[in-house]
Scaffold this active site. Structure first.
Site, mmCIF file in Angstrom:
data_model
loop_
_atom_site.group_PDB
_atom_site.id
_atom_site.type_symbol
_atom_site.label_atom_id
_atom_site.label_comp_id
_atom_site.label_asym_id
_atom_site.label_seq_id
_atom_site.Cartn_x
_atom_site.Cartn_y
_atom_site.Cartn_z
ATOM 1 N N LYS A 32 0.657 -0.756 0.377
ATOM 2 C CA LYS A 32 0.196 -0.027 0.623
ATOM 3 C C LYS A 32 0.519 1.208 -0.426
ATOM 4 O O LYS A 32 0.167 1.981 -0.795
ATOM 5 C CB LYS A 32 -0.390 -0.311 1.098
ATOM 6 C CG LYS A 32 -2.054 -1.107 1.034
ATOM 7 C CD LYS A 32 -3.246 -1.257 2.438
ATOM 8 C CE LYS A 32 -3.234 -2.098 2.114
ATOM 9 N NZ LYS A 32 -4.533 -3.018 3.026
ATOM 10 N N GLN B 58 -4.826 -1.858 9.096
ATOM 11 C CA GLN B 58 -4.647 -3.243 8.669
ATOM 12 C C GLN B 58 -5.124 -4.554 9.702
ATOM 13 O O GLN B 58 -5.296 -4.725 10.296
ATOM 14 C CB GLN B 58 -2.825 -3.596 8.458
ATOM 15 C CG GLN B 58 -2.992 -4.930 7.782
ATOM 16 C CD GLN B 58 -3.594 -4.617 6.170
ATOM 17 O OE1 GLN B 58 -3.465 -3.788 6.082
ATOM 18 N NE2 GLN B 58 -4.511 -5.593 5.710
ATOM 19 N N ASP C 79 -10.987 2.195 3.921
ATOM 20 C CA ASP C 79 -11.310 0.501 3.532
ATOM 21 C C ASP C 79 -13.167 0.486 3.925
ATOM 22 O O ASP C 79 -13.189 -0.399 2.862
ATOM 23 C CB ASP C 79 -10.619 0.254 4.454
ATOM 24 C CG ASP C 79 -9.353 -0.479 4.718
ATOM 25 O OD1 ASP C 79 -9.058 -1.298 3.630
ATOM 26 O OD2 ASP C 79 -8.788 -1.025 5.547
HETATM 27 N N1 GUN Z 1 -7.392 -7.257 5.894
HETATM 28 C C1 GUN Z 1 -7.724 -7.640 4.644
HETATM 29 N N2 GUN Z 1 -7.727 -7.388 4.177
HETATM 30 C C2 GUN Z 1 -7.713 -5.779 4.648
HETATM 31 C C3 GUN Z 1 -8.207 -4.849 3.458
HETATM 32 O O1 GUN Z 1 -8.708 -4.519 2.802
HETATM 33 N N3 GUN Z 1 -7.506 -4.012 4.787
HETATM 34 C C4 GUN Z 1 -7.262 -3.908 5.190
HETATM 35 N N4 GUN Z 1 -7.566 -2.448 6.799
HETATM 36 N N5 GUN Z 1 -7.046 -4.849 6.204
HETATM 37 C C5 GUN Z 1 -7.369 -6.121 5.422
#
Ligand code: GUN
Length: 292
Positions: free
Chosen positions: A52, A96, A119
């Site tokens: 990211k 996350q 998200d």
């Molecule tokens: N863990 C797995 N996929 C994601 C996601 O799209 N965002 C976040 N914050 N954690 C995750």
């Protein structure tokens, strides 16, 4: 069979974002800023957050990562979220997942300012999405929609079977695809579903998002179907440099012989998730500054 190239498609999305960022810069504005909270030392989570950060660099965003110890308290984590909510230089942020077991995940997600919820996990955004109102769409479902769109895969009136009812993939994509303009007939299946194969064998589109490697076999799919594989399980493999390889939820080698479209793993949905997180961040920025 056409391979749904998430890597290539994600680059197209990122190029469009990068162009917008350049225009902002030329106008003398600051660039969008995405922050990520990373708790503990889960290898997969560290990799995703790194990816990211790299994507932010590619599109020209500022990024920051707040690394927290795995024994962080609920209160301390909430404090960090409040800090990001109040930091005017941060346009969007993510926590996350997964979080350590002692952390109450729902309370954490509820503390995020919905306007900065890149998200789209906050109940306000989820509720708005379910009602078809303007919201942040969770990045993986958003990425799947973008892939279907880029490859002109029709959804209107089609039978879609989704395997897995998670809050971040299965359930939101089931809601979205049933809405306008996608207009699909959606079946959301899960671990208690009976006769799953009978359902998948009739599906025009199958979205596998259950987290069991190679779960979807060739005899479970219809000739000519479109297959979206959301699985990203790490399997130990001493022949690779990292000591593992990534395996999807679809038995790719056999399923690919039967279908019209299929996403590879890696290089399918994964890169799309990251690109759409960038899009959500840009949208958070534009909404904040009322830019169209
Ligand atoms: N863990 C797995 N996929 C994601 C996601 O799209 N965002 C976040 N914050 N954690 C995750």
């Amino acid at each position: 069979m056409i391979l749904l190239d998430g890597k290539k498609t994600s680059l197209l999305v990122q190029e469009t974002i990068a162009k917008e960022v350049n225009i902002l810069k030329k106008k003398g504005y600051r660039v969008p800023h995405l922050a990520a909270i990373l708790v503990g030392d889960n290898g997969a989570s560290m990799t995703y957050v790194n990816n990211k950060v790299t994507a932010c660099q590619k599109v020209g965003f500022t990024s920051s990562v707040l690394e927290m110890p795995k024994n962080i308290s609920q209160e301390e984590l909430l404090k960090q979220i409040h800090r990001l909510n109040e930091d005017d230089s941060v346009d969007g942020f993510i926590v996350q997942l997964p979080l350590p077991k002692h952390i109450h995940e729902q309370e954490i997600l509820l503390a995020i300012n919905p306007d900065k919820d890149a998200d789209g996990f906050h109940p306000t955004n989820f509720g708005r999405m379910a009602l078809g109102l303007k919201s942040f769409i969770p990045a993986t479902p958003y990425g799947i929609l973008e892939l279907l769109n880029q490859y002109h895969i029709p959804t209107d009136g089609k039978d879609v079977v989704i395997i897995g009812r998670s809050d971040i993939v299965g359930r939101p994509i089931s809601i979205l695809l049933s809405q306008k303009p996608w207009n699909a007939t959606v079946t959301l299946t899960h671990s208690h579903t009976q006769n799953l194969s009978e359902l998948t064998k009739k599906a025009d589109i199958i979205i596998a998002a259950l987290g069991i490697p190679k779960f979807l076999k060739a005899d479970m799919v219809k000739e000519g179907a479109a297959i979206i594989d959301v699985g990203i399980t790490r399997i130990a493999d001493t022949t690779t440099k990292k000591g593992f390889r990534i395996v999807g939820d679809v038995d790719f080698e056999y399923v690919k012989e039967k279908v019209s479209y299929i996403t590879p793993v890696p290089g399918g949905v994964g890169p799309m998730t990251i690109a759409m997180l960038m899009k959500n961040t840009l949208n958070a920025y534009k909404r904040k500054y009322k830019i169209q």
